[in-house]
Design an enzyme around this catalytic site. Structure first.
Site, PDB file in Angstrom:
ATOM      1  N   SER A   1      33.876  35.478  56.384  1.00 17.00           N
ATOM      2  CA  SER A   1      35.146  35.118  57.007  1.00 17.00           C
ATOM      3  C   SER A   1      34.761  34.338  58.254  1.00 17.00           C
ATOM      4  CB  SER A   1      35.948  36.374  57.376  1.00 17.00           C
ATOM      5  OG  SER A   1      37.102  36.027  58.114  1.00 17.00           O
ATOM      6  N   SER A   2      35.000  33.026  58.218  1.00 15.25           N
ATOM      7  CA  SER A   2      34.474  32.142  59.256  1.00 15.25           C
ATOM      8  C   SER A   2      35.062  32.442  60.627  1.00 15.25           C
ATOM      9  CB  SER A   2      34.759  30.681  58.895  1.00 15.25           C
ATOM     10  OG  SER A   2      34.151  30.333  57.676  1.00 15.25           O
ATOM     11  N   GLN A   3      34.391  31.953  61.659  1.00 16.52           N
ATOM     12  CA  GLN A   3      34.861  32.134  63.028  1.00 16.52           C
ATOM     13  C   GLN A   3      36.215  31.462  63.184  1.00 16.52           C
ATOM     14  OE1 GLN A   3      32.001  30.970  65.971  1.00 16.52           O
ATOM     15  NE2 GLN A   3      33.434  31.160  67.679  1.00 16.52           N
TER      16      GLN A   3
END
Length: 360
Positions: free
Chosen positions: A79-81
């Site tokens: 889950s990307s930044q």
């Protein structure tokens, strides 16, 4: 406060929450898109740590080794930044009524933002990993969203839904395929993390007209590679086995290659090799600059010794990697050492080329 209000407040306070995306960020609970068990996190064992990770502006690794047991623990999905996702969405400049293709569904969190803003009927998302694809489908349905979800190679797009007004990749690409160009509506835009094994920390914003893309670089993103375009990932021991190479000397200080603009410029000309620095542990300040080819057939090294004006080199394999990098560095210097923002990428169905714009 370990809720979405914490994440929204943190993004707003940092100036990372564009007003036109605030409703979507606030409405989509990130916790609904992060597995209870992730590498280094277990909600049942330590819920406070899990919640702190989910509701902070940082990436959360959700898969290693493509989900196969017994690997090296290399992250393969996350889950990307959130702030980096929003930075990329601002570059995308999407508007209501436009149709968007997303490359890399992963957990479905980013797709949920798009669905909330544009409506599910305007969003198509492609994921190459079947397990991630199925998990994202469940996550999105539970959150009330129903985009078109496709199992396949996102770098080839999804022609059945084309043309798209916008294409966005949540993984790093090293090339824009002819299929993506062809599936972008005239006047449309492609935004992706872009690079090569040597340097992969740039956003590419590509405007498409008449089947040709004109692009510019910005940002300092850190995203995982597209699985079909990944190159690096080996250790030194996978490439170097103690063999002797061709020895030589150079007056190019390898420390100069660590300049971010230099690394970026070199990466446009040396595509399939990555650097590694090994420090001596004797306090001498000496270190070795390695170059390792993606195909694991070639290597080069340069020995840095403080105070020296000449450095020893050694190269092995079908490629002379030090010669390639040194030539690319000198080409960049001959152009006046232009910053990354001055480089312009032109992409056609036949390939791509780079020019340097005027200015500082």
């Amino acid at each position: 406060m370990t809720t979405m209000r914490r994440l929204v407040a943190a993004l707003r306070d940092a100036g990372s929450l564009p007003p036109r995306w605030e409703d979507a960020v606030a409405a989509v609970d990130r916790a609904d898109f992060v597995p209870d068990v992730c590498p280094g996190l277990d909600r049942a064992a330590d819920e406070a740590a899990w919640l702190a990770a989910v509701y902070s502006d940082r990436p959360v690794v959700t898969q290693v080794d493509e989900g196969v047991a017994g690997g090296r623990g290399i992250p393969t999905s996350s889950s990307s930044q959130p702030s980096q996702m929003l930075e990329m969405l601002e570059l995308l400049d999407v508007h209501e009524g436009q149709r968007v293709l997303e490359i890399g569904t992963a957990t479905g969190y980013h797709a949920a933002w798009l669905c909330h803003r544009l409506g599910s009927e305007h969003v198509t998302s492609v994921e190459i990993d079947r397990r991630l694809h199925e998990a994202a489908r469940k996550n999105l349905a539970a959150a009330g969203y129903a985009p078109c979800l496709v199992l396949g190679d996102g770098t080839r797009g999804h022609p059945a839904g084309a043309p798209y007004d916008r294409i966005i990749s949540t993984c790093t690409l090293r090339e824009i395929t002819p299929e993506l160009l062809a599936q972008t509506r005239d006047g449309g835009r492609i935004v992706t993390p872009f690079g090569s094994s040597l340097h992969s920390y740039s956003y590419l914003t590509l405007d498409v007209h008449g089947g040709v893309g004109e692009g510019r670089f910005s940002g300092r993103p850190a995203f995982m590679w597209s699985r079909t375009q990944a190159g690096r990932g080996a250790d030194l021991s996978d490439v170097y086995h103690g063999e002797r190479g061709e020895r030589g000397t150079t007056d190019l200080d390898p420390a100069q290659l660590n300049d971010p603009d230099a690394m970026f410029a070199i990466s446009l000309r040396v595509r399939d090799a990555w650097p590694q620095i090994d420090w001596e542990d004797d306090g001498s300040g000496e270190w070795t600059y390695w170059l390792l080819s993606d195909d694991r057939r070639s290597w080069a090294r340069t020995e840095f010794v403080p105070g020296r004006a000449e450095f020893t080199t050694e190269q092995h394999g079908p490629r002379r990697l030090w010669d390639e990098v040194a030539a690319a560095y000198r080409h960049w210097r001959a152009l006046g050492a232009p910053g990354r923002s001055r480089h312009r990428l032109r992409v056609t169905p036949e390939g791509w080329s780079v020019d340097v714009a005027g200015g500082s």
